[in-house]
Structures are given as C-alpha cells and as structure tokens.
Design an enzyme around this catalytic site. Sequence first.
Site, PDB file in Angstrom:
ATOM      1  N   LEU A   1      39.107   8.397 -11.727  1.00 47.31           N
ATOM      2  CA  LEU A   1      38.530   9.702 -11.429  1.00 47.31           C
ATOM      3  C   LEU A   1      37.121   9.545 -10.861  1.00 47.31           C
ATOM      4  CD1 LEU A   1      39.702  11.683 -14.575  1.00 47.31           C
ATOM      5  CD2 LEU A   1      40.789  11.540 -12.329  1.00 47.31           C
TER       6      LEU A   1
ATOM      7  N   GLY B   1      34.806   6.335 -15.355  1.00 51.92           N
ATOM      8  CA  GLY B   1      33.722   5.365 -15.329  1.00 51.92           C
ATOM      9  C   GLY B   1      32.681   5.686 -16.388  1.00 51.92           C
TER      10      GLY B   1
ATOM     11  N   ASP C   1      23.888   6.665 -15.420  1.00 50.40           N
ATOM     12  CA  ASP C   1      22.937   6.001 -14.516  1.00 50.40           C
ATOM     13  C   ASP C   1      21.877   6.920 -13.942  1.00 50.40           C
ATOM     14  OD1 ASP C   1      24.215   7.498 -12.602  1.00 50.40           O
ATOM     15  OD2 ASP C   1      24.761   5.806 -11.333  1.00 50.40           O
TER      16      ASP C   1
ATOM     17  N   ASN D   1      21.871   8.975 -11.574  1.00 48.51           N
ATOM     18  CA  ASN D   1      21.907   8.994 -10.107  1.00 48.51           C
ATOM     19  C   ASN D   1      21.329   7.747  -9.449  1.00 48.51           C
ATOM     20  OD1 ASN D   1      23.366  11.142  -9.208  1.00 48.51           O
ATOM     21  ND2 ASN D   1      21.634  12.534  -9.057  1.00 48.51           N
TER      22      ASN D   1
ATOM     23  N   LEU E   1      38.510  15.743  -9.766  1.00 45.07           N
ATOM     24  CA  LEU E   1      38.937  16.943 -10.473  1.00 45.07           C
ATOM     25  C   LEU E   1      38.799  18.166  -9.564  1.00 45.07           C
ATOM     26  CD1 LEU E   1      37.278  16.428 -13.981  1.00 45.07           C
ATOM     27  CD2 LEU E   1      39.633  15.940 -13.310  1.00 45.07           C
TER      28      LEU E   1
ATOM     29  N   LEU F   1      29.190  15.604 -14.628  1.00 39.77           N
ATOM     30  CA  LEU F   1      29.741  15.883 -15.948  1.00 39.77           C
ATOM     31  C   LEU F   1      29.590  14.633 -16.798  1.00 39.77           C
ATOM     32  CD1 LEU F   1      33.110  17.746 -15.214  1.00 39.77           C
ATOM     33  CD2 LEU F   1      30.982  18.741 -16.039  1.00 39.77           C
TER      34      LEU F   1
END
Length: 213
Positions: free
Chosen positions: A93, A113, A117, A119, A139, A153
Amino acid sequence: MPPIDLTLVLDCAYDDLMTDKDLHSLALQINRSYSVQRVAKCAAAGGLVLTSYGDRLDAQMQRVCPHADRWQRFRREQASYTTLFPREKLVYLSADAEDVLETLEPDTVYVIGALVDRNHHKNLTHQRATELGIRTAQLPIRSFVATSHRRVLTVNHVVEILTHWCGHRDWQQAFLNAIPQRKLTAPQPASTAVGEETTEEQQHDNDDEGSSI
C-alpha cells in the site's frame, strides 16, 4: 460478516532511517494496531505480522508493550515479507501507486510500510516495492472523504481502515471510523480518488499513547 482470508504485514525494514523517537512512535502505532485487531468483530483472518523486525524496534516495543509475546494472531519475523509470502499474493500500500483499491481480495497479503519519517523519505516504500516487482496500490480515500491535511495516515489508521472494511465492506464508513475528525473536511466526488500515504506520522499525533495491552 465472517473474517476475510487476508493478512496484514507491517514492513519494518526501515530502522536505519528512523531516530529512537521515531521508533518509539512506531511502537505506539503497532500497539494501537493490535488493539484494533484484537477487539474487531471481523479482523483479518491472517492477523498482523511484523517483518524485517530488528533490535532497535524491539527495544521500543519492550518499553511500550512488554507483553506483546502473549498477543494472539500477531507475530514478529526477522525475515523480509518477500521471503515469507508468495510474491503473487503481495500488495504494497502506497500513496504513490497508480492502482487504486476497489476491494480487499481474499488470500492476499497487504503490506504497510512501517516508516515514521516526517516526510524525509518520500516515495521510498513505493520505490522499494516496485524494484522488487511487488504489486502496489493506494487507498481510495478521496473517492469517499476529503481530508484537511496532506495525504498522511499513521500505520494504525491504515490498519483500522482495513480492519473496519473487513467487517462492513464499506470504504466510506471505514475512513470515517478511522480518521480523526480534525483531519476531515467535506466529501469530494469519486472522480478525485487518490491514495493515502500509509507510512508517516502526523506531528499532531506524536503524543498519542495508544491502548494498554
């Protein structure tokens, strides 16, 4: 509804890219993810599997949920998900995927995953999955709801969305049930569907403690 025959995998192969604070946040998200699965009337039949599980994350897990070894339908594996499951059954995903999920397929392993991080590593999980020849998908969140934040998310939000869908087969209710109200705005048309990043944590959520197991 009966449990759907699928498995949820958290790909924990990103320890070297995260600080101890990030890993602590990830451990909290894993704790909440298990809580969602544990109390759900219809959870993924294959349970929750952590792969590429390393010592640094384990140290944070011991702090956050020291009794995780007692959890049901939950396991931790040092091996990669690519060696534990047939590749043809894997779906990674990612918001960067071109394909959009319409439904969850039986006998399928959905990979999330496990990367907090902030971004710093955009597109990384999608890139790695693509290089390994793993199917990717996003999604369909904007087909059903609109969010007031960028497309982020937490891991536990994604697990909750997928778990709720397993029980109700309703994407809109799954999104509304899982995504905090502060992140939602008015619904948008289905034609604007894009995916939702599943691996990063919102700064606003950093202080969430999660459920005590």
